[in-house]
Design a protein around this motif. Structure first.
Motif, PDB file in Angstrom:
ATOM      1  N   SER A 151       0.827  -1.215   0.000  1.00 33.13           N
ATOM      2  CA  SER A 151       0.000   0.000   0.000  1.00 33.13           C
ATOM      3  C   SER A 151       0.856   1.258   0.000  1.00 33.13           C
ATOM      4  CB  SER A 151      -0.922   0.008   1.222  1.00 33.13           C
ATOM      5  OG  SER A 151      -1.820  -1.092   1.199  1.00 33.13           O
ATOM      6  N   SER A 152       1.995   1.194   0.675  1.00 37.83           N
ATOM      7  CA  SER A 152       2.874   2.366   0.742  1.00 37.83           C
ATOM      8  C   SER A 152       3.552   2.664  -0.595  1.00 37.83           C
ATOM      9  CB  SER A 152       3.941   2.152   1.822  1.00 37.83           C
ATOM     10  OG  SER A 152       4.929   1.212   1.403  1.00 37.83           O
ATOM     11  N   LEU A 153       3.592   1.687  -1.481  1.00 40.24           N
ATOM     12  CA  LEU A 153       4.244   1.867  -2.786  1.00 40.24           C
ATOM     13  C   LEU A 153       3.289   2.401  -3.850  1.00 40.24           C
ATOM     14  CD1 LEU A 153       6.209  -1.523  -2.975  1.00 40.24           C
ATOM     15  CD2 LEU A 153       7.016   0.659  -2.047  1.00 40.24           C
ATOM     16  N   ALA A 154       1.985   2.306  -3.578  1.00 40.81           N
ATOM     17  CA  ALA A 154       0.987   2.656  -4.594  1.00 40.81           C
ATOM     18  C   ALA A 154       0.577   4.121  -4.499  1.00 40.81           C
ATOM     19  CB  ALA A 154      -0.234   1.763  -4.442  1.00 40.81           C
ATOM     20  N   ARG A 157      -3.714   2.807  -6.425  1.00 40.74           N
ATOM     21  CA  ARG A 157      -4.531   1.588  -6.366  1.00 40.74           C
ATOM     22  C   ARG A 157      -3.699   0.378  -5.988  1.00 40.74           C
ATOM     23  NH1 ARG A 157      -7.403   0.707 -11.921  1.00 40.74           N
ATOM     24  NH2 ARG A 157      -5.232   0.875 -12.591  1.00 40.74           N
ATOM     25  N   VAL A 158      -4.330  -0.530  -5.227  1.00 34.18           N
ATOM     26  CA  VAL A 158      -3.754  -1.828  -4.898  1.00 34.18           C
ATOM     27  C   VAL A 158      -4.750  -2.902  -5.313  1.00 34.18           C
ATOM     28  CG1 VAL A 158      -2.977  -3.359  -3.047  1.00 34.18           C
ATOM     29  CG2 VAL A 158      -2.451  -0.921  -2.938  1.00 34.18           C
ATOM     30  N   ILE A 199      -7.088  -4.089   6.934  1.00 33.25           N
ATOM     31  CA  ILE A 199      -5.717  -3.598   6.814  1.00 33.25           C
ATOM     32  C   ILE A 199      -5.597  -2.621   5.638  1.00 33.25           C
ATOM     33  CG2 ILE A 199      -4.801  -5.466   5.348  1.00 33.25           C
ATOM     34  CD1 ILE A 199      -3.035  -3.818   8.352  1.00 33.25           C
ATOM     35  N   LEU A 200      -6.382  -2.836   4.571  1.00 37.88           N
ATOM     36  CA  LEU A 200      -6.394  -1.876   3.463  1.00 37.88           C
ATOM     37  C   LEU A 200      -6.934  -0.526   3.938  1.00 37.88           C
ATOM     38  CD1 LEU A 200      -7.670  -4.168   0.569  1.00 37.88           C
ATOM     39  CD2 LEU A 200      -5.457  -3.016   0.631  1.00 37.88           C
ATOM     40  N   GLU A 201      -8.030  -0.567   4.689  1.00 37.78           N
ATOM     41  CA  GLU A 201      -8.616   0.679   5.188  1.00 37.78           C
ATOM     42  C   GLU A 201      -7.679   1.392   6.153  1.00 37.78           C
ATOM     43  OE1 GLU A 201     -12.354  -0.581   6.782  1.00 37.78           O
ATOM     44  OE2 GLU A 201     -13.375  -0.439   4.832  1.00 37.78           O
ATOM     45  N   LYS A 202      -6.958   0.616   6.957  1.00 38.17           N
ATOM     46  CA  LYS A 202      -5.989   1.200   7.887  1.00 38.17           C
ATOM     47  C   LYS A 202      -4.918   1.972   7.137  1.00 38.17           C
ATOM     48  CE  LYS A 202      -2.725  -0.098  11.550  1.00 38.17           C
ATOM     49  NZ  LYS A 202      -2.137  -1.240  12.307  1.00 38.17           N
ATOM     50  N   ASN A 203      -4.617   1.544   5.907  1.00 32.55           N
ATOM     51  CA  ASN A 203      -3.598   2.198   5.090  1.00 32.55           C
ATOM     52  C   ASN A 203      -4.180   3.234   4.132  1.00 32.55           C
ATOM     53  OD1 ASN A 203      -0.724   0.881   5.476  1.00 32.55           O
ATOM     54  ND2 ASN A 203      -2.212  -0.789   5.668  1.00 32.55           N
ATOM     55  N   GLY A 204      -5.456   3.574   4.318  1.00 28.85           N
ATOM     56  CA  GLY A 204      -6.049   4.656   3.546  1.00 28.85           C
ATOM     57  C   GLY A 204      -6.699   4.260   2.238  1.00 28.85           C
ATOM     58  N   TYR A 205      -7.120   3.004   2.105  1.00 31.90           N
ATOM     59  CA  TYR A 205      -7.737   2.527   0.866  1.00 31.90           C
ATOM     60  C   TYR A 205      -9.159   2.034   1.132  1.00 31.90           C
ATOM     61  CZ  TYR A 205      -3.122   2.535  -1.332  1.00 31.90           C
ATOM     62  OH  TYR A 205      -1.908   2.913  -1.835  1.00 31.90           O
ATOM     63  N   PHE A 206      -9.991   2.103   0.103  1.00 29.41           N
ATOM     64  CA  PHE A 206     -11.307   1.485   0.200  1.00 29.41           C
ATOM     65  C   PHE A 206     -11.526   0.599  -1.030  1.00 29.41           C
ATOM     66  CE2 PHE A 206     -12.079   5.201  -2.399  1.00 29.41           C
ATOM     67  CZ  PHE A 206     -13.091   4.808  -3.272  1.00 29.41           C
ATOM     68  N   VAL A 207     -12.269  -0.479  -0.854  1.00 27.10           N
ATOM     69  CA  VAL A 207     -12.493  -1.441  -1.935  1.00 27.10           C
ATOM     70  C   VAL A 207     -13.480  -0.869  -2.936  1.00 27.10           C
ATOM     71  CG1 VAL A 207     -13.365  -3.731  -2.521  1.00 27.10           C
ATOM     72  CG2 VAL A 207     -11.982  -3.416  -0.456  1.00 27.10           C
ATOM     73  N   GLU A 208     -13.061  -0.853  -4.196  1.00 26.79           N
ATOM     74  CA  GLU A 208     -13.896  -0.295  -5.260  1.00 26.79           C
ATOM     75  C   GLU A 208     -14.480  -1.383  -6.155  1.00 26.79           C
ATOM     76  OE1 GLU A 208     -13.163   2.789  -8.924  1.00 26.79           O
ATOM     77  OE2 GLU A 208     -12.563   3.383  -6.912  1.00 26.79           O
ATOM     78  N   LEU A 223      -9.617  -8.235  -4.850  1.00 25.14           N
ATOM     79  CA  LEU A 223     -10.070  -6.914  -4.402  1.00 25.14           C
ATOM     80  C   LEU A 223      -9.238  -5.827  -5.072  1.00 25.14           C
ATOM     81  CD1 LEU A 223     -10.351  -7.463  -0.527  1.00 25.14           C
ATOM     82  CD2 LEU A 223     -12.152  -7.740  -2.238  1.00 25.14           C
ATOM     83  N   GLU A 224      -9.908  -4.812  -5.574  1.00 22.59           N
ATOM     84  CA  GLU A 224      -9.248  -3.601  -6.050  1.00 22.59           C
ATOM     85  C   GLU A 224      -9.558  -2.487  -5.062  1.00 22.59           C
ATOM     86  OE1 GLU A 224      -9.315  -1.110 -10.146  1.00 22.59           O
ATOM     87  OE2 GLU A 224     -11.080  -0.967  -8.863  1.00 22.59           O
ATOM     88  N   ALA A 225      -8.533  -1.928  -4.459  1.00 19.26           N
ATOM     89  CA  ALA A 225      -8.707  -0.867  -3.471  1.00 19.26           C
ATOM     90  C   ALA A 225      -8.017   0.400  -3.956  1.00 19.26           C
ATOM     91  CB  ALA A 225      -8.144  -1.301  -2.117  1.00 19.26           C
ATOM     92  N   THR A 226      -8.677   1.517  -3.820  1.00 18.87           N
ATOM     93  CA  THR A 226      -8.120   2.807  -4.245  1.00 18.87           C
ATOM     94  C   THR A 226      -7.972   3.725  -3.041  1.00 18.87           C
ATOM     95  OG1 THR A 226     -10.331   3.634  -4.750  1.00 18.87           O
ATOM     96  CG2 THR A 226      -9.087   2.633  -6.548  1.00 18.87           C
ATOM     97  N   ARG A 227      -7.091   4.695  -3.163  1.00 23.08           N
ATOM     98  CA  ARG A 227      -6.840   5.631  -2.067  1.00 23.08           C
ATOM     99  C   ARG A 227      -8.071   6.478  -1.792  1.00 23.08           C
ATOM    100  NH1 ARG A 227      -2.094   6.285   0.292  1.00 23.08           N
ATOM    101  NH2 ARG A 227      -0.197   5.469  -0.686  1.00 23.08           N
TER     102      ARG A 227
END
Length: 228
Positions: A151-154, A157-158, A199-208, A223-227
């Protein structure tokens, strides 16, 4: 068995007997019925991710990190569609095979860029970071660390895939443990979707976007998660 042991086992496995097995599965040669089912399932997962990325109509404008690239099943078609791809894998044999396939398919060595590298050692910044069918080799605590690092590298999107922890799959896994064989050389960890999303949400992402690949022997939640 701790996470460090899992990592060592994964690396050794995919540089030895596992490499030969999975190279066949991810190829187009003759395999047994179970391996063919896994091949088809994995390809469905790759095709789903490709369809999501192509739908955005900006592949030629973005950079993509394919973490745990294997033999290049995703990296090569992405590069063919002009995305700038950085691909890595823990196994030097897998990376060597990916390079050979890329050269055969694309006829050049510049893109994708391949590297033998642990997921935790990845650095840089990419529009999209993708990690398919890797988390199954690691327990939840280690998976959380991996997801946080990716997540820190994106920049935007992850995209992740993992074997979901459901009652039915837990039973199947338990049954499978009674039938050990040479092809089952790593532990298979199932992950609860709620834990991955957390853990995605903790890093600032939500599932799209989300999808599920299900065949007889292959199960993968995507899962595709975006900032935010």
């Amino acid at each position: 068995m701790n996470a460090t042991d899992d990592k060592t086992i994964v690396k050794n496995y995919f540089n030895s007997t596992g490499f030969d097995r999975w190279r066949r599965i991810y190829g187009d040669g003759e395999v047994n019925k179970i391996q063919l089912d896994i091949r088809n399932g994995h390809q469905q997962t790759v095709d789903t991710v490709l369809s999501w990325l192509k739908a955005d109509n900006n592949l030629a404008e973005i950079s993509i990190c394919d973490a745990g690239c294997g033999v290049g099943s995703l990296s090569i078609p992405l590069a063919a569609d002009n995305a700038k791809v950085y691909a890595s894998d823990i196994s030097d044999k897998m990376v060597g095979e990916a390079k050979d396939r890329a050269l055969e398919t694309l006829g050049q060595k510049e893109n994708p860029t391949f590297a033998v590298q642990d997921l935790e050692a990845l650095s840089g910044s990419y529009h999209t970071v993708i990690c398919l069918d890797v988390l199954i080799h690691y327990p939840q605590e280690k998976a959380d660390e991996m997801i946080s690092h990716l997540s820190s590298l994106a920049q935007s999107r992850v995209i992740l895939s993992f074997a979901p922890k459901t009652f039915a799959l837990s039973i199947l896994k338990k049954i499978g443990s009674f039938f050990p064989g040479p092809s089952k050389a790593t532990r298979a960890y199932l992950h609860r979707e709620v834990d991955v999303v957390k853990i995605l949400e903790k890093n600032g992402y939500f599932v799209e976007r989300q999808s599920m690949t299900r065949t007889r022997f292959y199960f993968s939640r995507i899962l595709e998660a975006t900032r935010k």
